[in-house]
Design an enzyme around this catalytic site. Structure first.
Site, PDB file in Angstrom:
ATOM      1  N   GLY A 138       3.537   7.496   0.456  1.00  0.00           N
ATOM      2  CA  GLY A 138       4.767   7.310  -1.023  1.00  0.00           C
ATOM      3  C   GLY A 138       4.381   7.346  -2.288  1.00  0.00           C
ATOM      4  CB  CYS A 139       5.598   9.583  -4.995  1.00  0.00           C
ATOM      5  SG  CYS A 139       7.448   9.038  -4.926  1.00  0.00           S
ATOM      6  CE1 TYR A 140       8.996   5.800  -9.167  1.00  0.00           C
ATOM      7  CE2 TYR A 140       9.895   5.687  -7.214  1.00  0.00           C
ATOM      8  CZ  TYR A 140       9.930   5.495  -8.973  1.00  0.00           C
ATOM      9  OH  TYR A 140      11.303   6.350  -8.916  1.00  0.00           O
ATOM     10  CB  THR A 141       3.213   4.270  -2.396  1.00  0.00           C
ATOM     11  OG1 THR A 141       4.311   3.943  -2.181  1.00  0.00           O
ATOM     12  CG2 THR A 141       2.726   2.693  -1.470  1.00  0.00           C
TER      13      THR A 141
END
Lengths: 346, 346, 346, 346
Positions: B149-152
């Site tokens: 994921g992007c935030y991840t």
């Protein structure tokens, strides 16, 4: 490899040149010049370039640059390169100038609209107006290019097919243009202060913007008669992009479909010009990040008036991208080299 | 040439894949699949691609695609590819999945945070978490990638050097993240309606956002012990970019300079990770349009606490760019191929 | 009618004072002072005020203003009013100062965080910290108000009920705040140049922002013990609004519902503080244009940590509105007079 | 106190009515109707209103509302109030309709531009076009107001003095208008999805926008002859505000100063119209948040063409504010009551 120097590299047009040229497979950037940041790494000023272009900003030393470069891009305010450009030309270095200084055939037009004496009027004889879609052959042979303005490119290309084909009444042309804020450059001013321009629109320099004279010069040339017109720029709360909405009265009845066919024909083979199908119109996010000019139109049958909408990225086809396109032509490369990135849309 | 198919090509992540892959010198896009736009040209949906990618959107026909593709990118909501991915895997087509489905080692974590049964738990044994900077060797051999994921990506890479070197108290980690709106995709909702999100900030899914579990999984793996932490996403009125601000208490005294040296060492040779010098911090416009993750930090000596700031483009290093980076590794290309464009800054 | 003077009237906080006071039924603006625009009509500088406030900007003549005004608002940078404020005080004119100069009880804290000697330390004995929700009674009797900072108001009010009730571990408080650009004022800088801050987020002054010391002063006062904490401001591409996300570890188990009841109780009767129901959180567009502070919270049960989200308009409750609220208290008006406009949402 | 009902209260125009009327000293809001949110508190839908308007949304029950209200505002899409408005009229309740339904004198114009049969053509005889600066006397006596469109108000008021004084060639009028996104309302669509409209401009409904016909109706009335003209709306990445740039050829030579004097004369006593001095032009942030229309102009002497720039807040003078202005007139209040808030500028 073409060895290039960039003067004014830390302005918004300059850094766009650096960014585009850093991805160009046939170019080596040998010199980035920025008087304000001499000795600093350009990627410290623009950290997006870290790991990609980590060069020190140099002072302007014409001799030194001329010895190392095949071509120099000058991205400085008008008048600023007056002593520099003739020297480069004398050294046999090709120059692509992104100011207004070398865009005019007639020095008096320049002096009237810029309100200043021209420093190098003799160079206007050899300089070529760098709009490839109109002047490709001259560009190929030129040593000095006056790279067109952003509004100018967007406006001229929108109207040329109508004028070349004598389809419109040239006495009532109105161009209402809208630009993102990057066109105003990196210099600080209240006009470009975030809180003054976000959530705001304004018209500015109505009837007096310098690009008017450039548009008139090129359209008059195409028309074979003098054209004067209304040009109104507006400032829009976004970074990149120009949308131009042009109005002209048709001399005879034409449908949008017929006109679009004329445009397709006129721009056949022009990779960077995209003509829209009937019912569709360009938006700036279709072109932002790319060297394309997108053009669509509507015919208002009630008024027999055509409305032409065109869009480009002011920093690319309106400045740095077009300059690279010119360089490609001058160095006999495929015109598209280094310029095929699509816009980002998002 | 690697033959690729893209499923969900007209979503924001899908179209970013199309855009990036269209510039990749070793890739041929053989199939773009979009159930909502079957038969339409993808450049009619996204006109920025006209003249660059003018392919028709296809229906999802696994057999047909499997026969023509070496690798398939699935950019669909979680759960949506449940029957499709096993079929591709069986056909020997490599799959890079951009949903949350194949990011977990432990199916129960997935089922808890996604609130649903996993459709293909058996595939979790063969799937690899596609964060090259942590799992490069496994990725090289993988047939199925769970792309992070992007935030991840932004959060994990910011904290790994601290955790791997056991420098922080892992009980008090707080990650406060801010994202542009494109992370929410192209689906309509009031949350992403222009007038509801311009000139506005909000926190959302506080303590419940799914990416929390991904971050915890990877950091726990590095730590060799279970880490649970606070993760708070915020929606910011801009298109692209994530900035993550992470807080952790240092076990001993360290200066920012010392910690930055540890980061430099840890990420030595990682092209896409840029560590900032002391006194400088990343901003999203340094990375937007690129595959870089930028990381900087400050030590608050009064509290002996480190504040790590990291930034990436959620659609590129946070999704499509990282997926292409994974593809490059899986196909033994230079990892940077097609991904060296710098950010646009403007 | 209360006769007021406004010093620094053409800055962003100053003009917000003019705007709010022009709608106040008990106020007559007798003097607007702006050194940069002496002799010009304030509605030529801010044309939104045409027809509403068409007053000439005056020079700063303390004697003259003191003779005509009951109260003076000083909206100048810290240190700028050093000779002026004592004179007004001597003349018996009440002063509400919007700089940082009179917010501190302990001059050494001011001098440490502002890196400068204080010019009028003796006035700190009589000045009152102008946060009505904490110091209403003192404000009522005060002659000199140090009006709180924007981040400060938003952060303090979010945490006071937890601290007053001794519910949290005060060693691990983290405040991650996000502000619109107007907080930086009208002075030009690259940081507030449109193209540098639109589509961008950044953290700044991490661990060193002056408002940290103000927050610590007030929370320590409430706690009865010294509190030091992490405060990180971020710049967000919007004009108005601050969102603060605060993290603290709970000493015992509490549900969000229980904590919200404690907040409701603590702020009972406070018109300008709105506590959100469980499951809802403030956003800046709920408060922009108004004098409200909105507060909501989430309990992360896994970590027994509370996340408090608060929002205000930095120019109103964070500056000019709060100053008017203080004036109302000092002049024994209904505290809400002239401040009941709701936010605009759009 | 005037008792009012608001139908369609949770749309963007509806909620702006609620917000403005909640500050109106002579109004009591007795009923807010929203079919989508029946039973919910309006301040839960729009939390900016908490503590100010905390009323429950009701179902549409004409009888009940008619018994309690003196006037009803209908802020619904065109055609939606067809059965409702006649009933209110019959009950003797005054109606101010914010759709396009009652703006026309000639039903065939409506039916042509709206592409639908009119449901209540007989009411067109009694309805009055609610532009106070043109029809104040009729409004005072009216029972049913067709409240003008946003683009319409901005365009008509910009041109009326030129046309009334027969100064321009009416065959070449071009109006190029730019609007913020709130004009499109709260209904979800891809056009108003944040990522599709931020950092983007587009023209839409070129030559076909319905407001064209409204502008033509009113200008023709003033001219005493049929006027048809070009009107092009554009969507701009901001919330509020319309800027209109109108072009017309002057029949004789006039300076800007002479024309401005004519405007000043024509609009003498009109509080909500502000004429700019020569050399200055309106911007949308001068009017956003207020009920003003600002007008400035430039004469292009080369072309003997006038360029008139006008600005208003589309939700206020372009919709809800103008409706309240009409109400004030209908109920013999001072026309400015509840409408004197200045714009916010920031």
């Amino acid at each position: 490899m073409i060895k290039v120097g960039i003067l004014g590299a830390t302005g918004y047009v300059g850094i766009e040149l650096v960014r585009i040229l850093s991805q160009h497979p046939q170019v080596k950037i040998v010199s980035v010049v920025s008087q304000s940041f001499v000795g600093q790494n350009i990627s410290d000023i623009y950290p997006n370039l870290r790991g990609i272009v980590d060069q020190k900003c140099e002072e302007l030393d014409v001799e030194k640059i001329a010895n190392r470069c095949d071509v120099v891009f000058t991205a400085l305010p008008h008048g600023a390169s007056k002593t520099v450009i003739p020297q480069f030309v004398q050294h046999g270095v090709k120059v692509i100038d992104l100011s207004g200084d070398f865009r005019y055939n007639d020095v008096s037009i320049y002096e009237k609209w810029y309100g200043t004496k021209h420093d190098n009027p003799e160079l206007l004889d050899i300089s070529v107006y760098g709009l490839p879609e109109l002047h490709r052959d001259e560009i190929a042979k030129a040593h000095l290019i006056g790279n067109p303005g952003c509004y100018t490119t967007c406006s001229i290309l929108a109207l040329v097919p109508l004028i070349a084909n004598k389809l419109i009444d040239t006495r009532h042309i109105i161009i209402d243009a809208k630009s993102g804020v990057s066109g105003a450059g990196r210099g600080l001013s209240l006009d470009t202060h975030f809180c003054e321009c976000t959530e705001n629109i304004k018209a500015y320099k109505v009837a007096t913007h310098r690009h008017t004279s450039e548009i008139e010069q090129e359209l008059s040339l195409v028309a074979g008669e003098e054209i004067i017109l209304s040009f109104t720029p507006h400032l829009i709360p976004m970074k990149r992009g120009i949308l131009s909405t042009a109005y002209a009265d048709l001399k005879q009845k034409y449908t949008a479909g017929e006109l679009l066919k004329i445009y397709e024909e006129y721009y056949k083979g022009e990779f960077f010009i995209r003509i829209y199908d009937e019912g569709k119109l360009p938006e700036t996010n279709h072109v932002s990040g790319s060297n394309f000019v997108d053009i669509g139109l509507v015919v208002d049958e009630r008024l027999n008036r055509v409305v032409v909408v065109s869009a480009l990225d002011n920093l690319i086809k309106g400045a740095a991208g077009q300059a690279v396109q010119n360089m490609n032509i001058m160095f006999e490369l495929d015109e598209k080299t280094g310029l095929v990135a699509s816009g980002l849309y998002l």
